[in-house]
Design a protein around this motif. Sequence first.
Motif, PDB file in Angstrom:
ATOM      1  N   MET A  88       0.839  -1.175   0.000  1.00  0.00           N
ATOM      2  CA  MET A  88       0.000   0.000   0.000  1.00  0.00           C
ATOM      3  C   MET A  88       0.886   1.241   0.000  1.00  0.00           C
ATOM      4  N   PRO A  89       0.820   2.077  -1.042  1.00  0.00           N
ATOM      5  CA  PRO A  89       1.655   3.273  -1.078  1.00  0.00           C
ATOM      6  C   PRO A  89       1.184   4.311  -0.059  1.00  0.00           C
ATOM      7  N   TYR A  90       2.125   5.063   0.449  1.00  0.00           N
ATOM      8  CA  TYR A  90       1.797   6.136   1.381  1.00  0.00           C
ATOM      9  C   TYR A  90       2.833   7.238   1.245  1.00  0.00           C
ATOM     10  N   PHE A  91       2.498   8.395   1.756  1.00  0.00           N
ATOM     11  CA  PHE A  91       3.404   9.535   1.730  1.00  0.00           C
ATOM     12  C   PHE A  91       4.246   9.527   2.991  1.00  0.00           C
ATOM     13  N   GLN A  92       5.520   9.893   2.834  1.00  0.00           N
ATOM     14  CA  GLN A  92       6.388  10.077   3.992  1.00  0.00           C
ATOM     15  C   GLN A  92       6.099  11.461   4.562  1.00  0.00           C
ATOM     16  N   GLN A  93       6.100  11.560   5.860  1.00  0.00           N
ATOM     17  CA  GLN A  93       5.850  12.838   6.511  1.00  0.00           C
ATOM     18  C   GLN A  93       7.142  13.333   7.137  1.00  0.00           C
ATOM     19  N   LEU A  94       7.458  14.590   6.893  1.00  0.00           N
ATOM     20  CA  LEU A  94       8.643  15.191   7.508  1.00  0.00           C
ATOM     21  C   LEU A  94       8.277  15.743   8.878  1.00  0.00           C
ATOM     22  N   SER A  95       9.214  15.674   9.778  1.00  0.00           N
ATOM     23  CA  SER A  95       9.011  16.194  11.120  1.00  0.00           C
ATOM     24  C   SER A  95       8.926  17.719  11.102  1.00  0.00           C
ATOM     25  N   ASN A  96       8.159  18.266  12.013  1.00  0.00           N
ATOM     26  CA  ASN A  96       8.086  19.725  12.157  1.00  0.00           C
ATOM     27  C   ASN A  96       9.440  20.319  12.515  1.00  0.00           C
ATOM     28  N   ASP A  97      10.330  19.519  13.106  1.00  0.00           N
ATOM     29  CA  ASP A  97      11.669  20.008  13.457  1.00  0.00           C
ATOM     30  C   ASP A  97      12.444  20.447  12.216  1.00  0.00           C
ATOM     31  N   ILE A  98      12.255  19.757  11.121  1.00  0.00           N
ATOM     32  CA  ILE A  98      12.918  20.137   9.865  1.00  0.00           C
ATOM     33  C   ILE A  98      12.423  21.517   9.428  1.00  0.00           C
ATOM     34  N   TYR A  99      11.109  21.699   9.405  1.00  0.00           N
ATOM     35  CA  TYR A  99      10.539  22.991   9.003  1.00  0.00           C
ATOM     36  C   TYR A  99      10.958  24.109   9.959  1.00  0.00           C
ATOM     37  N   ARG A 100      11.015  23.795  11.237  1.00  0.00           N
ATOM     38  CA  ARG A 100      11.422  24.784  12.235  1.00  0.00           C
ATOM     39  C   ARG A 100      12.853  25.255  11.975  1.00  0.00           C
ATOM     40  N   ASP A 101      13.742  24.312  11.662  1.00  0.00           N
ATOM     41  CA  ASP A 101      15.134  24.678  11.407  1.00  0.00           C
ATOM     42  C   ASP A 101      15.285  25.469  10.108  1.00  0.00           C
ATOM     43  N   ILE A 102      14.404  25.227   9.151  1.00  0.00           N
ATOM     44  CA  ILE A 102      14.420  26.034   7.923  1.00  0.00           C
ATOM     45  C   ILE A 102      13.989  27.457   8.248  1.00  0.00           C
ATOM     46  N   SER A 103      12.927  27.597   9.037  1.00  0.00           N
ATOM     47  CA  SER A 103      12.444  28.943   9.373  1.00  0.00           C
ATOM     48  C   SER A 103      13.445  29.714  10.227  1.00  0.00           C
ATOM     49  N   LYS A 104      14.281  28.986  11.000  1.00  0.00           N
ATOM     50  CA  LYS A 104      15.320  29.642  11.806  1.00  0.00           C
ATOM     51  C   LYS A 104      16.569  29.972  10.976  1.00  0.00           C
ATOM     52  N   GLY A 105      16.624  29.459   9.748  1.00  0.00           N
ATOM     53  CA  GLY A 105      17.773  29.711   8.897  1.00  0.00           C
ATOM     54  C   GLY A 105      18.924  28.730   9.090  1.00  0.00           C
ATOM     55  N   GLN A 106      18.698  27.683   9.866  1.00  0.00           N
ATOM     56  CA  GLN A 106      19.747  26.691  10.094  1.00  0.00           C
ATOM     57  C   GLN A 106      19.823  25.678   8.948  1.00  0.00           C
ATOM     58  N   LEU A 107      18.716  25.494   8.245  1.00  0.00           N
ATOM     59  CA  LEU A 107      18.658  24.628   7.071  1.00  0.00           C
ATOM     60  C   LEU A 107      18.090  25.439   5.922  1.00  0.00           C
ATOM     61  N   ILE A 108      18.328  24.961   4.696  1.00  0.00           N
ATOM     62  CA  ILE A 108      17.705  25.588   3.537  1.00  0.00           C
ATOM     63  C   ILE A 108      16.729  24.584   2.924  1.00  0.00           C
ATOM     64  N   SER A 109      15.888  25.056   2.029  1.00  0.00           N
ATOM     65  CA  SER A 109      14.855  24.171   1.479  1.00  0.00           C
ATOM     66  C   SER A 109      15.458  22.970   0.746  1.00  0.00           C
ATOM     67  N   ALA A 110      16.629  23.129   0.144  1.00  0.00           N
ATOM     68  CA  ALA A 110      17.284  22.001  -0.523  1.00  0.00           C
ATOM     69  C   ALA A 110      17.618  20.891   0.479  1.00  0.00           C
ATOM     70  N   ASP A 111      17.907  21.266   1.714  1.00  0.00           N
ATOM     71  CA  ASP A 111      18.181  20.273   2.757  1.00  0.00           C
ATOM     72  C   ASP A 111      16.941  19.445   3.050  1.00  0.00           C
ATOM     73  N   MET A 112      15.774  20.090   2.996  1.00  0.00           N
ATOM     74  CA  MET A 112      14.521  19.378   3.221  1.00  0.00           C
ATOM     75  C   MET A 112      14.311  18.334   2.118  1.00  0.00           C
ATOM     76  N   HIS A 113      14.598  18.715   0.895  1.00  0.00           N
ATOM     77  CA  HIS A 113      14.454  17.779  -0.219  1.00  0.00           C
ATOM     78  C   HIS A 113      15.443  16.620  -0.093  1.00  0.00           C
ATOM     79  N   PHE A 114      16.655  16.930   0.317  1.00  0.00           N
ATOM     80  CA  PHE A 114      17.659  15.886   0.507  1.00  0.00           C
ATOM     81  C   PHE A 114      17.247  14.961   1.648  1.00  0.00           C
TER      82      PHE A 114
END
Length: 93
Positions: free
Chosen positions: A1-27
């Motif tokens: 059964m296919p399903y979507f992977q969910q990213l943790s809110n911690d990833i998004y939080r670190d992007i909004s803080k400038g510690q990660l960039i959106s390319a890091d989320m894709h990686f």
Amino acid sequence: MPYFQQLSNDIYRDISKGQLISADMHFYYYLLTKGGHGSPILLPEKRMAKDLNVSVGKIQLAIRRLKITGHIERTKTTKGYSTRLLTIINRKI
């Protein structure tokens, strides 16, 4: 059964803080599709770069930022490097 992977809110939080960039989320999502089951991922950086159609340097930068923010762990093995995801969401069935 296919399903979507969910990213943790911690990833998004670190992007909004400038510690990660959106390319890091894709990686990170790429890593999640390769090893979201919790086992270490044994892929060379050159292979990751080819799969994602980016340079090895960009992969190395993403790895560095994800390590610094505590989302992945890398250990040297006899066959290269092992990558383990530290920020995952356990899916309930």
